[in-house]
Design a protein around this motif. Structure first.
Motif, PDB file in Angstrom:
ATOM      1  N   ASN A  82      19.744  41.501  36.833  1.00  0.00           N
ATOM      2  CA  ASN A  82      19.752  42.470  37.626  1.00  0.00           C
ATOM      3  C   ASN A  82      18.917  41.886  38.726  1.00  0.00           C
ATOM      4  O   ASN A  82      17.687  41.816  38.564  1.00  0.00           O
ATOM      5  N   ARG A 111      17.986  43.635  41.105  1.00  0.00           N
ATOM      6  CA  ARG A 111      17.166  44.945  41.719  1.00  0.00           C
ATOM      7  C   ARG A 111      17.363  45.143  43.273  1.00  0.00           C
ATOM      8  O   ARG A 111      16.548  45.611  43.943  1.00  0.00           O
ATOM      9  N   SER A 146      20.786  46.430  45.978  1.00  0.00           N
ATOM     10  CA  SER A 146      22.281  46.820  46.128  1.00  0.00           C
ATOM     11  C   SER A 146      22.925  45.739  47.024  1.00  0.00           C
ATOM     12  O   SER A 146      22.530  45.364  47.844  1.00  0.00           O
ATOM     13  N   ASN A 170      26.510  44.603  49.028  1.00  0.00           N
ATOM     14  CA  ASN A 170      27.601  44.890  49.652  1.00  0.00           C
ATOM     15  C   ASN A 170      28.752  43.775  49.476  1.00  0.00           C
ATOM     16  O   ASN A 170      28.945  42.663  49.828  1.00  0.00           O
ATOM     17  N   PHE A 174      28.156  43.427  40.472  1.00  0.00           N
ATOM     18  CA  PHE A 174      28.599  44.979  40.751  1.00  0.00           C
ATOM     19  C   PHE A 174      27.601  45.210  41.817  1.00  0.00           C
ATOM     20  O   PHE A 174      26.569  44.830  42.251  1.00  0.00           O
ATOM     21  N   PRO A 175      28.095  46.616  42.706  1.00  0.00           N
ATOM     22  CA  PRO A 175      27.334  46.888  43.916  1.00  0.00           C
ATOM     23  C   PRO A 175      25.885  47.249  43.384  1.00  0.00           C
ATOM     24  O   PRO A 175      25.020  47.294  44.237  1.00  0.00           O
ATOM     25  N   SER A 176      25.533  47.824  42.042  1.00  0.00           N
ATOM     26  CA  SER A 176      24.086  48.045  41.945  1.00  0.00           C
ATOM     27  C   SER A 176      23.356  46.891  41.708  1.00  0.00           C
ATOM     28  O   SER A 176      22.098  47.144  41.586  1.00  0.00           O
ATOM     29  N   GLY A 177      23.872  45.762  41.861  1.00  0.00           N
ATOM     30  CA  GLY A 177      22.977  44.448  41.919  1.00  0.00           C
ATOM     31  C   GLY A 177      22.837  44.090  40.521  1.00  0.00           C
ATOM     32  O   GLY A 177      22.029  42.982  40.334  1.00  0.00           O
ATOM     33  N   LYS A 178      23.798  44.273  39.451  1.00  0.00           N
ATOM     34  CA  LYS A 178      23.868  43.724  38.222  1.00  0.00           C
ATOM     35  C   LYS A 178      24.938  42.647  38.375  1.00  0.00           C
ATOM     36  O   LYS A 178      25.831  42.910  38.575  1.00  0.00           O
TER      37      LYS A 178
END
Lengths: 210, 115
Positions: A138, A140, A142, A144, A180-184
């Motif tokens: 992760n 941590r 976001s 693009n 993933f866009p969440s940063g994971k």
């Protein structure tokens, strides 16, 4: 004796890291600050005993075994330590999955081989090989994904209407990273831990830029 | 599809008593062995048919640990430890319980336990 040995070898190693260039040092210090490290989630390995096995017999005599040939051709055995699942095939091959490190995967494979041996088989050869390592991370912040898929078109498959993650097929080391866009991130397809770390070192600056 | 007649109830008190009586008859040469086999087959058939309909008493149990399991030839075997058994009248704890469960092809599974 030991202490003097350590003091002799350690400083030059650190120095060589520093000498490698300002950029390397920068990376190193940033890793100390906030760059996360990938965590290995699954290690899959195979081991071949070289003798054909009677799965029915193994399933009846062993413990913690499921064998339902109408559903799946292998006997499924689980052990508690290291907590893994083993698939035993009649060809004498055993797939061990679910380990959290290369070492524990190796230990688990050995255990499966020993259990099968105890059930009355003499292994001809024991060839251990890691097939896949999966790690997650992760970062941590976001990401693009559209930007990455545009700048790294050759390596990416990104179809947000089908799947929200971006598949990044790295060639060197040959791994696939799902971002993933969440940063994971999921890093998969590696054959050893170094591949995971190298892949992450390659991908992290790319994510940072976007 | 015809429901299989499991022989697992032969190990019950009823089944064992029947088997013993038949064995006594055979040793006294009152009946041939083939008849004893037929009677046991008939017993399997009857008890498999009757138990799901007639047996109403329920036993609850709760175990601390699943020691081992096995699934082979459509039979589940579980060995559980520190089992708290409880029915309407009484209850108690046993150190180990072996559960053998076959596919009853109905909503109710068929269970048998030895402590």
């Amino acid at each position: 004796m030991l202490a003097s040995n350590n003091s002799f070898t350690d400083p030059p190693l650190e120095n060589s890291n520093l000498v490698l260039g300002g950029k390397r040092l920068e990376e190193l210090s940033s890793s100390l600050l906030d760059v996360p490290i990938p965590i290995i989630e699954n290690v899959v390995s195979t081991i071949s005993l070289g003798v054909p096995l009677d799965l029915e017999k193994i399933a009846l005599n062993g413990r913690n075994i499921e064998y339902n040939p109408s559903r799946f051709g292998a006997a499924i055995m689980r052990i508690r330590n290291p907590r893994t699942t083993g698939l035993i095939f009649s060809s004498g091959k055993i797939v061990c999955a679910g380990a959290k490190s290369e070492e524990s995967c190796r230990r688990a494979s050995r255990k499966y081989a020993r259990i099968v041996e105890k059930l009355g088989y003499q292994a001809k050869s024991v060839v251990f090989e890691i097939q896949n390592i999966v790690a997650t991370c992760n970062v941590r912040f976001s990401i693009n994904l559209g930007g990455i898929s545009f700048t790294h078109l050759k390596f990416c498959t990104f179809e947000p209407e089908i799947f929200p993650g971006l598949h990044y097929r790295m060639l060197q080391p040959k791994v696939t990273i799902v971002i993933f866009p969440s940063g994971k991130l999921n890093i998969t397809g590696a054959k050893n831990k170094e591949d995971i770390d190298t892949a992450f070192r390659h991908i992290y600056p790319i994510l940072r830029k976007c | 599809m015809e429901k299989p007649n499991y022989q697992l109830y032969r190990n019950t008190t009823l089944g064992q008593a029947l088997q013993k009586t038949l064995d006594d008859f055979i040793s006294e040469q009152l009946i041939p062995e083939s008849l004893s086999k037929k009677v046991m087959d008939s017993f399997d058939k009857s008890i498999n048919r009757i138990l799901p309909m007639k047996a109403k008493n329920k036993v609850n149990f709760r175990a601390d640990k699943l020691r081992a399991y096995r699934y082979c030839d459509n039979v589940w075997t579980f060995i559980v430890e520190q089992v708290d058994l409880r029915d309407a009248v009484e209850g108690g704890t046993v150190a180990r319980l072996k559960i053998v469960a076959c596919d009853g092809q109905s909503t109710k599974g068929q269970l048998q336990g030895h402590s």
